[in-house]
Motif scaffolding. Sequence first.
Motif, mmCIF file in Angstrom:
data_model
loop_
_atom_site.group_PDB
_atom_site.id
_atom_site.type_symbol
_atom_site.label_atom_id
_atom_site.label_comp_id
_atom_site.label_asym_id
_atom_site.label_seq_id
_atom_site.Cartn_x
_atom_site.Cartn_y
_atom_site.Cartn_z
ATOM 1 N N ASN A 194 -5.426 -2.044 3.131
ATOM 2 C CA ASN A 194 -5.814 -0.944 3.835
ATOM 3 C C ASN A 194 -4.639 0.258 3.945
ATOM 4 O OD1 ASN A 194 -8.158 0.534 5.167
ATOM 5 N ND2 ASN A 194 -6.855 0.196 7.369
ATOM 6 N N ASP A 195 -4.988 1.540 3.851
ATOM 7 C CA ASP A 195 -4.108 2.621 3.999
ATOM 8 C C ASP A 195 -2.793 2.268 3.026
ATOM 9 O OD1 ASP A 195 -5.839 3.923 5.467
ATOM 10 O OD2 ASP A 195 -4.833 3.234 7.415
ATOM 11 N N GLY A 196 -2.920 1.644 1.936
ATOM 12 C CA GLY A 196 -1.980 1.469 1.191
ATOM 13 C C GLY A 196 -0.943 -0.045 1.410
ATOM 14 N N SER A 197 -1.435 -0.514 2.585
ATOM 15 C CA SER A 197 -0.583 -1.544 2.885
ATOM 16 C C SER A 197 -1.347 -3.001 2.962
ATOM 17 C CB SER A 197 -0.095 -1.454 4.590
ATOM 18 O OG SER A 197 0.691 -0.236 4.646
ATOM 19 N N LEU A 198 -0.630 -3.930 2.736
ATOM 20 C CA LEU A 198 -1.134 -5.180 2.710
ATOM 21 C C LEU A 198 -1.653 -5.881 3.831
ATOM 22 C CD1 LEU A 198 -1.393 -7.488 0.318
ATOM 23 C CD2 LEU A 198 0.658 -8.337 1.255
ATOM 24 N N LEU A 199 -2.795 -6.250 3.909
ATOM 25 C CA LEU A 199 -3.428 -6.905 4.895
ATOM 26 C C LEU A 199 -3.507 -8.548 4.836
ATOM 27 C CD1 LEU A 199 -6.442 -4.837 6.001
ATOM 28 C CD2 LEU A 199 -4.264 -4.650 7.059
ATOM 29 N N THR A 254 5.762 1.075 -4.089
ATOM 30 C CA THR A 254 5.323 2.509 -3.262
ATOM 31 C C THR A 254 5.204 3.666 -4.060
ATOM 32 O OG1 THR A 254 6.966 1.465 -1.569
ATOM 33 C CG2 THR A 254 6.281 4.027 -1.308
ATOM 34 N N LYS A 255 3.906 4.322 -3.992
ATOM 35 C CA LYS A 255 3.864 5.737 -4.299
ATOM 36 C C LYS A 255 3.556 6.675 -3.249
ATOM 37 C CE LYS A 255 3.075 8.604 -7.698
ATOM 38 N NZ LYS A 255 4.242 8.993 -8.504
ATOM 39 N N ARG A 256 4.455 7.563 -3.391
ATOM 40 C CA ARG A 256 4.040 8.672 -2.292
ATOM 41 C C ARG A 256 3.708 9.893 -3.117
ATOM 42 N NH1 ARG A 256 5.606 7.899 2.647
ATOM 43 N NH2 ARG A 256 7.021 5.848 3.192
ATOM 44 N N TYR A 257 2.720 10.684 -2.542
ATOM 45 C CA TYR A 257 2.270 11.859 -3.085
ATOM 46 C C TYR A 257 2.528 12.680 -1.801
ATOM 47 C CZ TYR A 257 -0.317 9.621 -6.780
ATOM 48 O OH TYR A 257 -0.441 8.860 -7.861
ATOM 49 N N GLY A 258 3.533 13.604 -1.976
ATOM 50 C CA GLY A 258 4.279 14.457 -0.738
ATOM 51 C C GLY A 258 4.569 13.434 0.268
ATOM 52 N N GLY A 259 4.044 13.837 1.465
ATOM 53 C CA GLY A 259 4.427 12.666 2.514
ATOM 54 C C GLY A 259 3.783 11.644 2.790
ATOM 55 N N ARG A 260 2.578 11.637 2.006
ATOM 56 C CA ARG A 260 1.600 10.564 2.423
ATOM 57 C C ARG A 260 1.852 9.554 1.339
ATOM 58 N NH1 ARG A 260 -3.248 8.730 0.061
ATOM 59 N NH2 ARG A 260 -3.349 10.062 -1.602
ATOM 60 N N MET A 290 -0.371 2.051 -11.578
ATOM 61 C CA MET A 290 1.159 1.743 -11.592
ATOM 62 C C MET A 290 1.323 0.518 -12.489
ATOM 63 S SD MET A 290 3.020 2.684 -7.962
ATOM 64 C CE MET A 290 1.722 2.001 -6.846
ATOM 65 N N LEU A 291 0.640 -0.388 -12.199
ATOM 66 C CA LEU A 291 0.530 -1.667 -13.201
ATOM 67 C C LEU A 291 0.379 -1.452 -14.477
ATOM 68 C CD1 LEU A 291 -1.358 -4.399 -10.803
ATOM 69 C CD2 LEU A 291 1.217 -3.929 -11.226
ATOM 70 N N LEU A 292 -0.353 -0.415 -14.956
ATOM 71 C CA LEU A 292 -0.726 -0.327 -16.101
ATOM 72 C C LEU A 292 0.037 0.993 -16.984
ATOM 73 C CD1 LEU A 292 -4.672 -0.077 -15.774
ATOM 74 C CD2 LEU A 292 -3.237 -1.906 -16.926
ATOM 75 N N GLY A 293 0.981 1.437 -16.055
ATOM 76 C CA GLY A 293 2.283 2.380 -16.797
ATOM 77 C C GLY A 293 1.388 3.853 -16.661
ATOM 78 N N LEU A 294 0.362 4.157 -15.916
ATOM 79 C CA LEU A 294 -0.385 5.448 -15.746
ATOM 80 C C LEU A 294 0.568 6.200 -14.594
ATOM 81 C CD1 LEU A 294 -3.854 4.462 -16.336
ATOM 82 C CD2 LEU A 294 -2.351 5.690 -18.322
ATOM 83 N N VAL A 295 1.112 5.539 -13.711
ATOM 84 C CA VAL A 295 1.512 6.406 -12.765
ATOM 85 C C VAL A 295 3.063 5.510 -12.407
ATOM 86 C CG1 VAL A 295 1.316 6.407 -9.995
ATOM 87 C CG2 VAL A 295 -0.552 7.132 -11.590
ATOM 88 N N ARG A 296 3.886 6.436 -12.052
ATOM 89 C CA ARG A 296 5.398 6.008 -11.835
ATOM 90 C C ARG A 296 5.211 5.505 -10.340
ATOM 91 N NH1 ARG A 296 9.749 7.252 -15.042
ATOM 92 N NH2 ARG A 296 9.193 8.041 -16.907
ATOM 93 N N PRO A 297 6.069 4.440 -10.056
ATOM 94 C CA PRO A 297 6.101 4.154 -8.813
ATOM 95 C C PRO A 297 7.182 5.139 -8.155
ATOM 96 C CG PRO A 297 6.338 2.231 -10.034
ATOM 97 C CD PRO A 297 6.387 3.228 -10.808
ATOM 98 N N THR A 298 6.989 5.423 -6.790
ATOM 99 C CA THR A 298 8.230 6.218 -6.182
ATOM 100 C C THR A 298 9.251 5.269 -5.877
ATOM 101 O OG1 THR A 298 6.446 7.508 -5.016
ATOM 102 C CG2 THR A 298 8.556 7.770 -4.253
ATOM 103 N N ALA A 299 8.874 3.982 -5.526
ATOM 104 C CA ALA A 299 9.997 2.809 -5.176
ATOM 105 C C ALA A 299 9.365 1.479 -5.311
ATOM 106 C CB ALA A 299 10.660 2.896 -3.707
ATOM 107 N N GLY A 300 10.254 0.633 -5.432
ATOM 108 C CA GLY A 300 9.772 -0.710 -5.694
ATOM 109 C C GLY A 300 9.838 -1.152 -7.056
ATOM 110 N N SER A 301 9.444 -2.469 -7.403
ATOM 111 C CA SER A 301 9.533 -2.962 -8.884
ATOM 112 C C SER A 301 8.384 -3.692 -8.835
ATOM 113 C CB SER A 301 10.733 -3.775 -9.022
ATOM 114 O OG SER A 301 10.912 -4.889 -8.223
ATOM 115 N N ALA A 302 7.952 -4.299 -10.026
ATOM 116 C CA ALA A 302 6.871 -5.153 -10.489
ATOM 117 C C ALA A 302 7.187 -5.956 -11.907
ATOM 118 C CB ALA A 302 5.525 -4.387 -10.376
ATOM 119 N N THR A 303 6.479 -6.864 -11.829
ATOM 120 C CA THR A 303 6.442 -7.748 -13.334
ATOM 121 C C THR A 303 5.040 -7.702 -13.676
ATOM 122 O OG1 THR A 303 6.750 -9.659 -12.488
ATOM 123 C CG2 THR A 303 8.695 -8.485 -13.363
ATOM 124 N N VAL A 304 4.741 -7.671 -14.838
ATOM 125 C CA VAL A 304 3.163 -7.889 -15.266
ATOM 126 C C VAL A 304 3.488 -8.940 -16.604
ATOM 127 C CG1 VAL A 304 1.092 -7.088 -16.180
ATOM 128 C CG2 VAL A 304 2.330 -5.624 -14.501
#
Lengths: 262, 318
Positions: free
Chosen positions: B217-222, B24-30, B62-76
């Motif tokens: 779409n809109d940040g969510s998985l379809l 998850t990545k949030r910018y403010g409330g979005r 986020m996967l490339l380490g440029l942006v910090r996730p707000t929540a969640g985890s990942a492995t590459v």
Amino acid sequence: MIAAIRAELVKIFRRRVLVITGITTVVFAVGSAALVLASAEPAGGRFSDRGATVESLSGAGGGTEVFTTAVSFAGTFLFVLFVGVVAIEFSRGTFRTMLIHQPRRIRLLAGKTTALLGLAAVVLAVTEALTWIAARAFAPTKDIATGRWLSADALGQAVADYGSVLFWVSGYALLGTMLAVLVRSVPVALAIGIAWAGPLEHILQDAWGPASRYFPGLLLEAFVAGGTSAVSATRAFLTVTVYVTLAAAIAATVFSRRDVTA
Amino acid sequence: MAAAYGDCMNTKQTTPALVTHDLTKRYGGRAAVDNLSVEVPAGVVAGFIGPNGAGKTTTMAMLLGLVRPTAGSATVLGSSLDDPGAYLGRVGALIETPAFWPGLTGTENLRVVATLSGHDTRRIPEVLDVVGLAGRGGDRFGAYSLGMKQRLGIAAALLGDPELLVLDEPTNGLDPVGINEIRQFILELADGERTVLVSSHILSELEHVSDWLIVINDGSLLYQGPADGFLGRVPTTIALAPEHPGDLDRLSALIRADGHDPRRDNGALTVPVDEDDAKALAAALNKAAVAHGIVLAELHTRRPSLESQYLAAIGGER
């Protein structure tokens, strides 16, 4: 960090950069030596407190005093140069490119700063030598004796002057780097940098006496001038060291934690 | 709407190249990326699909380490997102617009990034050749066209012969010839060993190169899963139109008599069919129409496109 230094050197060691740097250095050294000598007055003259005097220039450290006097006028220029060099990496997006290839952020920033300071160290050494040569050539026009410029004392003074100027440049470089990391925009960083290091500190200095003891730009000026009536060189050195350490810590912390989206 | 991950059974290797859990990545409330859980098997070309602003670039950043996730985890490549230094040496990436130093030549730019990452600078001529810049490496980056800049970005991504290639909108700014070249290039890179994650909002670009799809779409998985699985969600159809509109009812009755369920569509009929049966059924319907004196003005098979599927998925989501 070594990789970051070497990568920065790839950018620096290009013919175009070296030619421009070389020409600028020669022009600055010769021009500033001529200006410093031309403006030198006998001690006790009307403006003798504003720069080198004929008597001081005739001493063992006279040859390199020209260098320190000339360079001290370039403080704002050096500050904004470092601000611009770092901030433009954000606005161009090249920090993004670099971080994909070197994700250890603090090493990247430290390597970049070290490489630039290394370049500055070399340029300063060349400038000091060229300034000395030019000043020696111009000295007879002002009846300045240069006999002591080749003494052992002169060599010691030259090393001390070089160390002072290098510290002074490093101070501006790290403060400029911190500002660039915080602001990330070339025009905004330059506006703040020029305004602060240029007129703002000096205006505030007139309005508030103790400013000379606390403002980093004024302290750096005082240090490279060997101290002033308001602050000694030692106090200026120690205070600036604290500021620079804080600036480096702030820059490293912000750079390592902030999202790179540009 | 997301497909179950069990669908990945037909992938080439078993160890996933990428795994995210509720990223998850949030910018403010979005929420730019909202609880995204995906898995990309190793060795596939994974198309990362979504409209502008769907969260593709943010996810890749986020996967490339440029942006910090707000929540969640990942492995590459098996390493945690918390330590990009552990895996980025095996990852090549082009994200957003290619950013290089305009005063440096293409070769000098590649030398900077190769030095920075510790890759062999002797590979520079090779990667320039791969992306079609062999003769232009000595030109200043600032003088490059947008397409050439894009190619240099891909060349930089290839310097380390990466196990995972992350390409964010790699055809941006390219002309149709360039787009086709990049498509072919991705297919060449997909050798079954290397994983390619490629994003685009131009769906037709990915339709023929992806064997795995992640649709957001809109940040969510379809959807995530094999590309075939996504394309198979809307059936292939045969479209028929009689020369004389008055024959439409008779033609419809003929098709019904053959056990199919035609639908009217602007003076034509569409018949859902299995992809494998489409050719034989089209021939049979043609013969039947001719036998009953109906001349067909139109007879063709409509295969589902990624775009039609995507629009259907978006419609379903909304």
